[in-house]
Design a protein around this motif. Structure first.
Motif, PDB file in Angstrom:
ATOM      1  N   GLN A  68     -12.162  -8.127   0.342  1.00  0.00           N
ATOM      2  CA  GLN A  68     -11.212  -7.710   1.018  1.00  0.00           C
ATOM      3  C   GLN A  68      -9.794  -8.337   0.640  1.00  0.00           C
ATOM      4  OE1 GLN A  68     -13.897 -10.497   3.518  1.00  0.00           O
ATOM      5  NE2 GLN A  68     -13.814  -8.317   4.967  1.00  0.00           N
ATOM      6  N   TYR A  69      -9.703  -9.049   0.441  1.00  0.00           N
ATOM      7  CA  TYR A  69      -8.402  -9.461   0.658  1.00  0.00           C
ATOM      8  C   TYR A  69      -6.947  -8.233   0.106  1.00  0.00           C
ATOM      9  CZ  TYR A  69      -3.220 -10.713   1.808  1.00  0.00           C
ATOM     10  OH  TYR A  69      -1.777 -10.833   1.883  1.00  0.00           O
ATOM     11  N   ALA A  70      -7.979  -8.559  -1.013  1.00  0.00           N
ATOM     12  CA  ALA A  70      -7.505  -7.318  -2.041  1.00  0.00           C
ATOM     13  C   ALA A  70      -6.967  -5.696  -1.584  1.00  0.00           C
ATOM     14  CB  ALA A  70      -7.699  -7.293  -3.330  1.00  0.00           C
ATOM     15  N   GLY A  71      -8.295  -5.859  -1.127  1.00  0.00           N
ATOM     16  CA  GLY A  71      -8.283  -3.819  -0.420  1.00  0.00           C
ATOM     17  C   GLY A  71      -7.611  -4.529   0.547  1.00  0.00           C
ATOM     18  N   ALA A  72      -7.098  -5.092   2.163  1.00  0.00           N
ATOM     19  CA  ALA A  72      -6.454  -5.370   3.383  1.00  0.00           C
ATOM     20  C   ALA A  72      -5.107  -5.028   2.524  1.00  0.00           C
ATOM     21  CB  ALA A  72      -7.054  -6.243   3.881  1.00  0.00           C
ATOM     22  N   SER A  73      -4.775  -6.029   1.788  1.00  0.00           N
ATOM     23  CA  SER A  73      -3.156  -6.079   1.607  1.00  0.00           C
ATOM     24  C   SER A  73      -2.566  -4.795   0.537  1.00  0.00           C
ATOM     25  CB  SER A  73      -3.252  -7.602   0.678  1.00  0.00           C
ATOM     26  OG  SER A  73      -3.677  -7.774  -0.575  1.00  0.00           O
ATOM     27  N   GLY A  74      -3.299  -4.481  -0.180  1.00  0.00           N
ATOM     28  CA  GLY A  74      -2.829  -3.533  -1.377  1.00  0.00           C
ATOM     29  C   GLY A  74      -2.458  -4.453  -2.308  1.00  0.00           C
ATOM     30  N   ASP A  75      -2.894  -5.513  -3.001  1.00  0.00           N
ATOM     31  CA  ASP A  75      -2.558  -6.789  -4.345  1.00  0.00           C
ATOM     32  C   ASP A  75      -4.345  -6.082  -4.805  1.00  0.00           C
ATOM     33  OD1 ASP A  75      -1.825  -8.218  -6.627  1.00  0.00           O
ATOM     34  OD2 ASP A  75      -0.778 -10.120  -4.975  1.00  0.00           O
ATOM     35  N   TYR A  76      -3.883  -5.966  -5.740  1.00  0.00           N
ATOM     36  CA  TYR A  76      -5.390  -5.674  -6.783  1.00  0.00           C
ATOM     37  C   TYR A  76      -5.077  -6.626  -8.099  1.00  0.00           C
ATOM     38  CZ  TYR A  76      -6.709  -2.205  -3.126  1.00  0.00           C
ATOM     39  OH  TYR A  76      -8.006  -1.759  -2.342  1.00  0.00           O
ATOM     40  N   GLN A 112       0.447  -1.206  -0.188  1.00  0.00           N
ATOM     41  CA  GLN A 112       0.165  -0.110   0.628  1.00  0.00           C
ATOM     42  C   GLN A 112       0.654   1.186  -0.065  1.00  0.00           C
ATOM     43  OE1 GLN A 112      -3.054  -0.830  -0.594  1.00  0.00           O
ATOM     44  NE2 GLN A 112      -4.034  -1.938   1.550  1.00  0.00           N
ATOM     45  N   GLN A 116     -14.634 -12.521   0.013  1.00  0.00           N
ATOM     46  CA  GLN A 116     -13.711 -12.297   0.853  1.00  0.00           C
ATOM     47  C   GLN A 116     -11.610 -12.335   0.144  1.00  0.00           C
ATOM     48  OE1 GLN A 116     -12.828 -15.664   3.748  1.00  0.00           O
ATOM     49  NE2 GLN A 116     -11.445 -14.384   4.987  1.00  0.00           N
ATOM     50  N   GLY A 142      -2.355 -16.781   5.385  1.00  0.00           N
ATOM     51  CA  GLY A 142      -3.081 -16.310   6.416  1.00  0.00           C
ATOM     52  C   GLY A 142      -4.181 -16.389   6.415  1.00  0.00           C
ATOM     53  N   MET A 164      -1.207 -15.247  -0.530  1.00  0.00           N
ATOM     54  CA  MET A 164      -1.270 -14.820   0.438  1.00  0.00           C
ATOM     55  C   MET A 164      -2.281 -14.735   1.517  1.00  0.00           C
ATOM     56  SD  MET A 164       1.884 -14.006   1.530  1.00  0.00           S
ATOM     57  CE  MET A 164       1.749 -13.139   2.080  1.00  0.00           C
ATOM     58  N   LEU A 165      -4.022 -15.450   1.169  1.00  0.00           N
ATOM     59  CA  LEU A 165      -5.115 -15.370   1.856  1.00  0.00           C
ATOM     60  C   LEU A 165      -4.927 -16.378   2.303  1.00  0.00           C
ATOM     61  CD1 LEU A 165      -7.704 -14.382   2.902  1.00  0.00           C
ATOM     62  CD2 LEU A 165      -8.185 -14.994   0.393  1.00  0.00           C
ATOM     63  N   LEU A 213       0.460  -3.695  -9.004  1.00  0.00           N
ATOM     64  CA  LEU A 213      -0.639  -4.774  -9.080  1.00  0.00           C
ATOM     65  C   LEU A 213      -1.568  -3.610  -8.152  1.00  0.00           C
ATOM     66  CD1 LEU A 213       0.782  -7.932  -7.621  1.00  0.00           C
ATOM     67  CD2 LEU A 213       0.345  -7.014  -9.814  1.00  0.00           C
TER      68      LEU A 213
END
Lengths: 164, 140
Positions: free
Chosen positions: B29-37, A53, B26, B65, B61-62, A60
């Motif tokens: 959600q993980y994409a948003g939390a980790s920043g990996d879009y 972030q 979910q 985790g 990584m989900l 990505l």
């Protein structure tokens, strides 16, 4: 590659714990976390992954004014360059390893430095596989090493639905 | 609660269902939390039409985790010294994942008891999706 400033924030820890489906109060409840062995909120073991972030160039994440490979009007917003570097369609995460020196807490401000590691190839069911290792060191506000991360990415020739 | 070395033996195991019927939400959600879009994980059109996959799939990584929860629930908060994983097979929406952790070694490092642990996460077909190892600091 360096991430100059990766602030570890309480809200970000809560969102990360929710995303991985971990209801442990040590990640979200200040009162309950205070009574645990660690004495306060800490981050889950894979949390440093969210340092992306704070990487201004992270590939990505969509960026304002730049084409994005995901779908909009068309299935992809990026016309594939011939050859070129790693493509989003064929890059996968193969391995990840963390070494912990201490738990991360809200208020920590980390700096992350990534260096390329080994590179190797092998033939798989999805054609040629190219593996690349990256080592990231996370240091805290005092310059102390807190987490070391080793990541291995793989580029495949074809879609992989079996073992990479 | 931390684990006590004196109460552990090589071969001790823990098992937990990590997720039942993994949802695309979910993964988002993980994409948003980790920043990996990476759109492979959240964009069905891109994943199927451009990348050639049968659907979107979860970030490795989900899974790592989620598997980490089994470890920290067992060894206690802030006790991991190391945690590594290999992503063996993709995890798809609808998957149900079960992880097992097993003590493979008990040793002393710098005078402190340490457990070495092997983890495996399987999908509803029994296929391994993640293998990993970890080490954790124990109480004496």
């Amino acid at each position: 590659m360096t991430i100059e400033r990766f602030p570890v924030e309480e809200g970000a820890i809560m969102l990360f714990a929710r995303a991985i489906g971990d209801p442990n109060p040590v990640y979200s409840d200040v009162g309950k976390a205070r009574d645990t062995e660690v004495g306060g909120i800490i981050a889950p073991p894979t949390f440093v992954q969210s340092s992306a972030q704070f990487d201004p160039d992270y590939h990505l994440r969509p960026k304002l004014g730049q084409p994005w490979s995901g779908s909009g009007r068309n299935p992809t917003g990026v016309v594939r360059e011939s050859g070129g570097g790693p493509s989003l369609t064929r890059g996968l995460h193969a391995e990840q390893e963390f070494t912990y020196h201490r738990p991360l807490r809200p208020g920590d401000v980390l700096q992350a430095t990534t260096e390329p590691g080994k590179e190797w190839e092998r033939q798989g069911r999805s054609g040629k596989l190219v593996f690349r290792e990256r080592i990231t060191e996370y240091r805290d506000q005092a310059g102390e090493l807190v987490v070391t991360a080793r990541s291995v990415g793989v580029q495949t020739e074809r879609p992989v639905t079996e073992e990479s | 609660m931390a684990l006590q070395a004196s109460r552990l033996a090589v071969g001790d195991r823990q098992e937990a269902v990590l997720v039942d019927d993994l949802t695309r939400t979910q993964i988002v959600q993980y994409a948003g939390a980790s920043g990996d879009y990476n759109p492979l994980h959240s964009d069905e059109i891109f994943a199927t039409k451009v990348a050639g996959y049968p659907s979107v799939f979860a970030h490795g990584m989900l899974t790592m985790g989620m598997t980490g929860r089994l470890l920290t629930d067992w060894v206690g908060d802030g006790r991991l010294l190391r945690y590594g994983a290999r992503f063996v097979k993709q995890v798809w929406p609808g998957d149900t994942l079960t992880a097992t952790a097993e003590i493979t070694g008990l040793r002393s490092a710098d005078g402190m008891p340490v457990a070495d642990i092997k983890v495996e996460t399987r999908n509803q077909e029994g296929d391994i999706v993640l293998t990993g190892t970890a080490s954790a600091r124990l109480d004496p």
